[in-house]
Enzyme design. Structure first.
Site, short mmCIF file in Angstrom:
data_model
loop_
_atom_site.label_atom_id
_atom_site.label_comp_id
_atom_site.label_asym_id
_atom_site.label_seq_id
_atom_site.Cartn_x
_atom_site.Cartn_y
_atom_site.Cartn_z
N CYS A 35 -3.08 8.36 3.51
CA CYS A 35 -2.70 7.86 2.19
C CYS A 35 -3.78 8.17 1.17
CB CYS A 35 -2.43 6.38 2.27
SG CYS A 35 -3.68 5.48 3.18
N GLU A 95 0.89 -1.17 0.00
CA GLU A 95 0.00 0.00 0.00
C GLU A 95 0.92 1.20 0.00
OE1 GLU A 95 -3.10 -0.37 -0.31
OE2 GLU A 95 -3.77 -2.18 0.71
P1 NAP Z 1 8.26 5.35 4.37
O1 NAP Z 1 9.41 6.25 4.52
O2 NAP Z 1 8.17 4.51 3.18
O3 NAP Z 1 8.23 4.46 5.69
C1 NAP Z 1 7.29 3.44 5.87
C2 NAP Z 1 7.89 2.34 6.70
O4 NAP Z 1 8.94 1.71 5.98
C3 NAP Z 1 8.51 2.81 8.01
O5 NAP Z 1 8.26 1.85 8.99
C4 NAP Z 1 9.98 2.87 7.67
O6 NAP Z 1 10.81 2.78 8.80
C5 NAP Z 1 10.12 1.66 6.79
N1 NAP Z 1 11.29 1.67 5.91
C6 NAP Z 1 12.06 2.72 5.54
N2 NAP Z 1 13.04 2.31 4.70
C7 NAP Z 1 12.89 0.98 4.55
C8 NAP Z 1 13.59 -0.02 3.80
N3 NAP Z 1 14.63 0.28 3.03
N4 NAP Z 1 13.13 -1.28 3.86
C9 NAP Z 1 12.07 -1.61 4.60
N5 NAP Z 1 11.38 -0.72 5.35
C10 NAP Z 1 11.78 0.56 5.32
O7 NAP Z 1 6.89 6.12 4.44
P2 NAP Z 1 6.42 7.13 5.55
O8 NAP Z 1 7.21 8.37 5.37
O9 NAP Z 1 6.43 6.48 6.87
O10 NAP Z 1 4.87 7.33 5.16
C11 NAP Z 1 4.44 8.22 4.20
C12 NAP Z 1 4.10 7.52 2.91
O11 NAP Z 1 3.32 6.35 3.13
C13 NAP Z 1 3.26 8.37 2.01
O12 NAP Z 1 3.74 8.27 0.69
C14 NAP Z 1 1.87 7.78 2.09
O13 NAP Z 1 1.04 8.00 1.00
C15 NAP Z 1 2.17 6.35 2.28
N6 NAP Z 1 1.05 5.68 2.93
C16 NAP Z 1 0.31 4.84 2.18
C17 NAP Z 1 -0.79 4.22 2.72
C18 NAP Z 1 -1.62 3.27 1.92
O14 NAP Z 1 -2.45 2.57 2.48
N7 NAP Z 1 -1.45 3.20 0.63
C19 NAP Z 1 -1.11 4.45 4.06
C20 NAP Z 1 -0.32 5.32 4.80
C21 NAP Z 1 0.77 5.91 4.21
P3 NAP Z 1 11.50 4.10 9.40
O15 NAP Z 1 10.41 4.98 9.88
O16 NAP Z 1 12.33 3.56 10.51
O17 NAP Z 1 12.29 4.72 8.31
#
Ligand code: NAP
Ligand code: MG
Length: 470
Positions: free
Chosen positions: A278, A244
């Protein structure tokens, strides 16, 4: 764990090396969150692997009972969970925020428990007989984001457990305590090893989790760039994925609307969780004939919605959760203004005020290709683009690489459905935006990810289909 202090004590540490957690509304120190490394992850994966056969060996009815007891435990700890969520994430207690999120956690857990299992006889005639079975996958690796940290974690955990998997979950670093608290509450009733939280850095622990040959499936909610890294990491072990990813949802307002009647729905579609959702409305295309009235009705409604510190019962909007997100919103609004757009509400944050507050902002007369329109702002700043030709509005809505949600606003349901069918998004809402239901599949098209969560589709996604033929 049914008081705030006992819950906080269960998830924080005195280790001076641990990460300080500050309330994004005030900057106040809440506590210290543990940061674990690869050894801890390995141990968690081993205990999840060891616990899985026994968990899968239970009757489905027994797992259902466990999930209902887990939902009971969430309800018993609901208020301290909401307070911790509010203080760490920033979202207010009231409105569609912290208490609402905790309520959704128990509701989604019960729905995952009660959904009728997929599978059964799919062929039984003179040509043969075949049954579909949905087997557990093994260990599910879950990775959740910081915007709805408890609710999205539950979306990953509850269906996985129902289908006989065990789960290792890695929370977003900035909402570690919220997810640890939720897991601590669930683990009051779950057997040992069935659910483990691993607080740590995404680039270290998250990456290692997705690369591990001890997991069979990744449930990931987060950004598209990290999603692409996970796809690459999945190749070695052919790990199953539900992704997602980011969205940049368009809404299209047709000329026949009553602007005042739709203002509240437009507002919450865009500004729920202070825009950090999101599937929030992130760009709005409004027909020329109603444009000015819609802008006016929306801004008038927006002015009535209080923003402030989460624990104040009156507030309905909070701060941005972290500084990086604040800077993204600030940059996008500034660049819209520099590009000639009109900031008709907000857009003037006080740089000296405590916390990451960015005011509710509405931007009009904006270039349809301005960064605020085509990039995901993930904050309280809505760009409104005027259109006169519906084909052009649909073209603009569809031209981005993402396709999570979209909405059409009209008094003519049939016309709205015709427009909806032309939009490239996993869900198209009519006269609302962003509402989710535990029985209605949710997920994205294009680079918003693949796979669907919730309902029967969600249970299938955390199991391995097997045909027994003959
Ligand atoms: P993110 O930077 O992608 O982080 C999401 C999760 O992934 C965090 O737990 C993060 O840990 C972890 N992560 C980071 N780098 C990683 C790697 N290389 N391998 C595996 N995991 C890793 O996203 P965010 O900034 O938290 O959230 C914002 C984004 O999420 C937005 O683009 C939003 O649209 C999207 N989102 C989508 C949905 C949906 O249902 N489609 C829902 C909510 C949010 P750390 O925090 O420790 O870096
Ligand atoms: Mg991030």
């Amino acid at each position: 764990m049914n008081t705030y202090d006992s819950l906080l004590a269960a998830v924080t540490t005195d280790d001076p090396e641990a990460r300080e957690v500050h309330d994004p509304a005030t900057g106040e120190l809440i506590g210290r969150a543990p940061v674990k490394g690869l050894e801890f992850l390995d141990a968690a994966l081993d205990s999840a692997t060891a616990a899985q056969p026994r968990w899968a060996g239970l009757e489905d009815e027994e797992r259902t009972i466990y999930l209902h007891r887990a939902a009971d435990a969430i309800e018993a700890a609901a208020e301290p969970l909401a307070q911790l969520l509010s203080r760490e994430q920033g979202k207010p207690l009231n409105g569609p925020n912290a208490r609402f999120e905790v309520g959704a956690c128990s509701a989604w857990t019960r729905a995952a428990a009660d959904t009728e299992l997929p599978g059964g006889v799919i062929l039984d005639d003179e040509s043969g007989r075949a049954e579909m079975h949905y087997r557990p996958l093994g260990v599910v690796g879950a990775i959740s984001p910081w915007n709805w940290p408890m609710m999205i974690s539950i979306w990953q955990i509850a269906p996985s457990l129902r289908m006989g998997n065990t789960v290792v979950i890695k929370p977003a670093e900035t909402t570690t305590l919220s997810v640890m608290a939720l897991v601590a509450v669930l683990n009051q009733v779950l057997p040992e090893g069935v659910l483990t939280v691993v607080p740590g850095k995404g680039s270290v622990v998250g990456a290692a989790l997705t690369q591990s040959d001890k997991i069979s499936k990744v449930m990931f909610t987060g950004s598209t760039p990290v999603g692409k890294q996970i796809i690459a990491a999945s190749a070695d072990n052919v790990t199953r994925l539900t992704l997602e990813l980011g969205g940049n949802d368009a809404g299209i307002v047709l000329p026949d609307v009553d602007p005042v009647a739709i203002a509240e729905g437009l507002f919450w579609g865009a500004f729920i969780n202070t825009g950090q959702t999101c599937a929030a409305l992130k760009r709005l295309y409004v027909h020329d004939s109603v444009h000015d009235q819609v802008v006016e009705a929306l801004t008038e409604f927006a002015k009535t919605v209080p923003m402030g510190v989460g624990l104040d019962e009156n507030n309905l909007l909070g701060p941005l959760q972290n500084q990086a997100q604040y800077e993204i919103v600030d940059r996008l609004v500034d660049s819209a203004r520099t590009g000639g757009a009109s900031v008709v509400l907000g857009g003037d944050p006080d740089p000296d005020a405590p916390g990451y507050f960015y005011p509710t902002t509405v931007v009009t007369d904006i270039d349809p290709h301005a960064a605020l329109v085509v990039e995901e702002q993930f904050g309280p700043a809505l760009p409104i683009v005027r259109y006169s030709d519906i084909d052009e509005a649909i073209r603009l809505a569809n031209e981005l690489e993402v396709g999570l949600g979209a909405s059409v606003w009209s008094n003519d349901r049939d016309e709205a459905k015709r427009v909806a069918a032309r939009l490239e998004a996993g869900t198209v809402w009519i006269n609302s935006h962003g509402g989710l239901h535990p029985m209605v599949p949710f997920g994205g098209m294009k680079q918003s990810g693949y796979g669907r969560e919730f309902g029967v589709e969600g249970l299938k996604a955390v199991s391995e289909p097997q045909v027994i033929s003959g």
